[in-house]
Design a protein around this motif. Structure first.
Motif, PDB file in Angstrom:
ATOM      1  N   ALA A  48      -2.803   0.432   6.334  1.00 55.84           N
ATOM      2  CA  ALA A  48      -1.886   0.273   4.943  1.00 55.84           C
ATOM      3  C   ALA A  48      -2.617  -0.897   4.137  1.00 55.84           C
ATOM      4  O   ALA A  48      -2.646  -0.687   3.078  1.00 55.84           O
ATOM      5  N   LEU A  49      -3.017  -2.075   4.878  1.00 54.74           N
ATOM      6  CA  LEU A  49      -3.277  -3.002   4.368  1.00 54.74           C
ATOM      7  C   LEU A  49      -5.001  -2.766   3.514  1.00 54.74           C
ATOM      8  O   LEU A  49      -5.278  -3.141   2.521  1.00 54.74           O
ATOM      9  N   GLU A  50      -5.660  -2.056   4.379  1.00 50.67           N
ATOM     10  CA  GLU A  50      -7.011  -1.425   3.791  1.00 50.67           C
ATOM     11  C   GLU A  50      -6.756  -0.577   2.511  1.00 50.67           C
ATOM     12  O   GLU A  50      -7.488  -0.497   1.669  1.00 50.67           O
ATOM     13  N   LEU A  51      -5.750   0.545   2.783  1.00 53.00           N
ATOM     14  CA  LEU A  51      -5.521   1.514   1.588  1.00 53.00           C
ATOM     15  C   LEU A  51      -4.949   0.675   0.476  1.00 53.00           C
ATOM     16  O   LEU A  51      -5.353   1.149  -0.685  1.00 53.00           O
ATOM     17  N   LEU A  52      -4.397  -0.112   0.525  1.00 50.86           N
ATOM     18  CA  LEU A  52      -3.819  -1.286  -0.509  1.00 50.86           C
ATOM     19  C   LEU A  52      -4.970  -1.889  -1.436  1.00 50.86           C
ATOM     20  O   LEU A  52      -5.045  -1.639  -2.634  1.00 50.86           O
ATOM     21  N   GLU A  53      -6.005  -2.184  -0.807  1.00 46.03           N
ATOM     22  CA  GLU A  53      -7.287  -2.977  -1.196  1.00 46.03           C
ATOM     23  C   GLU A  53      -8.097  -1.755  -1.835  1.00 46.03           C
ATOM     24  O   GLU A  53      -8.543  -1.875  -2.950  1.00 46.03           O
ATOM     25  N   LEU A  54      -8.442  -0.754  -0.964  1.00 46.13           N
ATOM     26  CA  LEU A  54      -9.296   0.326  -1.227  1.00 46.13           C
ATOM     27  C   LEU A  54      -8.840   1.209  -2.604  1.00 46.13           C
ATOM     28  O   LEU A  54      -9.566   1.406  -3.719  1.00 46.13           O
ATOM     29  N   ALA A  55      -7.234   1.755  -2.305  1.00 51.88           N
ATOM     30  CA  ALA A  55      -7.232   2.647  -3.440  1.00 51.88           C
ATOM     31  C   ALA A  55      -6.162   1.875  -4.656  1.00 51.88           C
ATOM     32  O   ALA A  55      -5.845   2.605  -5.499  1.00 51.88           O
ATOM     33  N   ARG A  56      -6.181   0.746  -4.372  1.00 52.49           N
ATOM     34  CA  ARG A  56      -5.338  -0.097  -5.343  1.00 52.49           C
ATOM     35  C   ARG A  56      -4.162   0.869  -5.912  1.00 52.49           C
ATOM     36  O   ARG A  56      -4.074   1.244  -7.117  1.00 52.49           O
ATOM     37  N   PRO A  57      -3.005   1.281  -5.125  1.00 50.86           N
ATOM     38  CA  PRO A  57      -2.089   2.330  -5.271  1.00 50.86           C
ATOM     39  C   PRO A  57      -1.387   1.729  -6.805  1.00 50.86           C
ATOM     40  O   PRO A  57      -1.018   0.570  -6.864  1.00 50.86           O
TER      41      PRO A  57
END
Lengths: 297, 297, 297
Positions: free
Chosen positions: C104-113
């Motif tokens: 979840a933290l990685e996707l938060l950074e990568l995809a900047r939702p």
């Protein structure tokens, strides 16, 4: 006319191997059970050949394909073809990505399905290599309508001839065609397109209908395993596949009509989804004969 | 007699880790919630040991096994056993493919489940190494009936002794046996076999019942992590596992009866599926005590 | 006030790409359809960039993450961000395993939702790195209540500021916050937490609402592909994302109220699940305006 096809499903209770998407898989299983057949879901490449060998039909649905299930579909498709089982291809979302279009075309060649069922955009993508821009739903421009009916009937027959299969193009008006005939079916309700899974369910139900038709035909049980040479020729018809597909399509549409008629004002999409399967579980041959709206062209 | 087992589930609200098939997984989650427990689904090998560690019970269901989820089941099973958690094995389709039979037998050895639940064909496949030819549904010849009841009770007790587990063989008549006792349960309705998922739901519900029974027993909280030497001995009973399993089986059957009683004439399979979970969410201990049809042999 | 947001969804019919868990995926698809949008599910890493390119929004839900779908979420998230599409992260079970929290933290950074939606425990796990002990349900101690409301509003605003997103913390009381505003929404019914999937459905529905809001805004169609330099800055608001999220949250809660009001005494969890989607399919802007219970802080 078509009612006896449903009665045969309830008598023969064929076993349908489904490699299908995880979105609508529960509905597919329950629809197959509702018409009197039995489903088994299995997609692991290591076991699909064993599973398909104990079944009567194979439903290949690419709705949530991935690298493992694609390999599972390849192996199951090849084995089912070898055994002369009924094979159906449901090219969900063909045209929406190169992977889907390519996989559907590969399975068409490898498994030589008896039936291809999709919406107009998906079938068009297979036939013409065009790309859709509206995901898994048919684009309005592609849909079968009273205006383009003659052209679509010809298109369906032509594609059926090209792929040596019965082709079902489903939507507001459904077409079921082989090279020489096209059934135009006007059962169903527009609101069926606002719930997910009616198309996937229909594909599973078609598998059951075609398998039951073949079980009822004298030579159905002993189609020999294809040799490499024989493999190039379509399997001889045992039972009438196109009629069985038309019956399944009319049956699903009629279930939608019956289900829709029982909705209370506060009931909507989710209840309709249940009512369709409820109706499938109650329909019999006489009801289908009375309710089918099917024209042969 | 069995009603207190259900009340305990609603009090303890155990957390059940499910590695289960994608066909019926939604029903499993909703059935577990309906009896007052909480589900968590997780099958990725990298996380299953962490997930199972925060849970009370583990449901291993091989219905749509693949190479990744098999590895997930191995790791979760080993970890849950180590922690003394409740472990259930649901060998869906054992006998239908060598991979299924082999995987089920491997998990039986590795995770030493407290409970094995399947239909008669699946349990027979595990016990005798025979192969079924009817997919994930029980073959008629295998089913428990009034005619073969004595023999099946002995078979269930014998298999339970062999695998040091409580064995639930479910169908028209349900058997729940350990080495010394067998509950014969006659709740349920035949039409439950015409919808997919009642067996899978039951497996999840059993996990909740057994975990709650142990939580209520004095020593339930502090079963030590097994050492390699201790691992060869079955964990000591904390609460009565077999009674808890029988209660879960009766509860599910009774939910089917209640649900079926509320069907309108136009309602069928899909509505029954919903009514069963509706009934589970309303049942309490008193209702279960009043409705159970359970005989001890 | 919020009703026009729902009307816009039915007008724009945005296409939502979902990489979501297999437990509740059918409900997510049907909920998206019920509000007038279209879903497409696809998680294979090889195709997700192509699929997301033809969509308007991307729903990343880690409920049953595995190594393949994590890679799918990475690639889809990166591509959707590049194209300026709406991206939502639903960190199901964050805190329940290191893999979930890390992903979840990685996707938060990568995809900047644009939007993060979870229960209080999940959002807390992301914000504070704490671990939950109650699986995918919120721990009671974390839940938003009238007692801790002021503190939770500040927490939500602070986390929203940190991640440059609208944050929805849903439960008995729902909070929808950006750095400067927080909507406190009191629609919904407690029994919605006893069925699986209402949170996942809401995430899909939020995607549709935000995509429709942007489609209605003048500049929505021509957000340029982010260059590496521009990528560091949050995309400029086109339409009001936070208002659209609040509308979706109120809409889902109101559907729960309407659905619950139509339950007969013998109906329970499974029927409620259906009635919520039924209600979603009937709600319109006027009904939402009349039923919203929404306060701005």
């Amino acid at each position: 006319m078509l009612g006896s096809c449903l009665d045969r499903v309830r008598e023969a209770s064929p076993l349908v191997h489904c490699i299908t998407n995880y979105v609508t898989v529960n509905d597919v299983a329950n629809a197959i059970l509702a018409v009197g057949a039995s489903p088994i879901m299995s997609d692991e490449p290591e076991e699909v050949a064993d599973i398909t060998a104990i079944c009567d039909a194979l439903d290949l649905n690419i709705g949530t394909l991935n690298r493992l299930t694609i390999e599972g579909m390849r192996r199951a498709g090849a084995r089912a073809r070898e055994l002369g089982h009924v094979v159906l291809l449901d090219p969900v979302g063909a045209g929406a990505s190169p992977l889907r279009t390519r996989t559907a075309l590969e399975l068409l060649e490898l498994a030589r399905p008896d039936v291809v069922r999709g919406n107009a955009s998906e079938v068009r993508a297979l036939a013409l290599g065009t790309t859709s821009t509206h995901g898994v739903d048919a684009a309005a421009a592609d849909a079968v309508s009273e205006q383009n009916l003659d052209a679509m009937v010809e298109f369906a027959k032509g594609f059926a001839a090209d792929v040596h299969a019965t082709v079902a193009i489903t939507g507001a008006i459904d077409l079921v065609a082989d090279a020489g005939r096209c059934f135009v079916i006007r059962n169903g309700r527009p609101e069926m397109s606002r719930i997910t899974g009616t198309g996937c369910q229909l594909s599973g139900v078609i598998c059951a209908f075609v398998a039951a038709a073949r079980a009822a035909a004298p030579a159905a049980g002993d189609v020999p395993a294809a040799t490499p040479a024989a493999a190039a020729t379509p399997a001889p018809a045992a039972g009438d596949t196109t009629v069985a597909v038309a019956a399944a399509v009319a049956c699903m549409g009629l279930a939608g009509e019956v289900g829709s008629a029982h909705l209370a004002p506060h009931e909507g999409n989710a209840t309709l989804r249940n009512r369709i399967i409820d109706a499938l579980s109650h329909l019999d041959g006489a009801a289908l004969d009375g309710g089918e709206r099917c024209e042969l062209r």
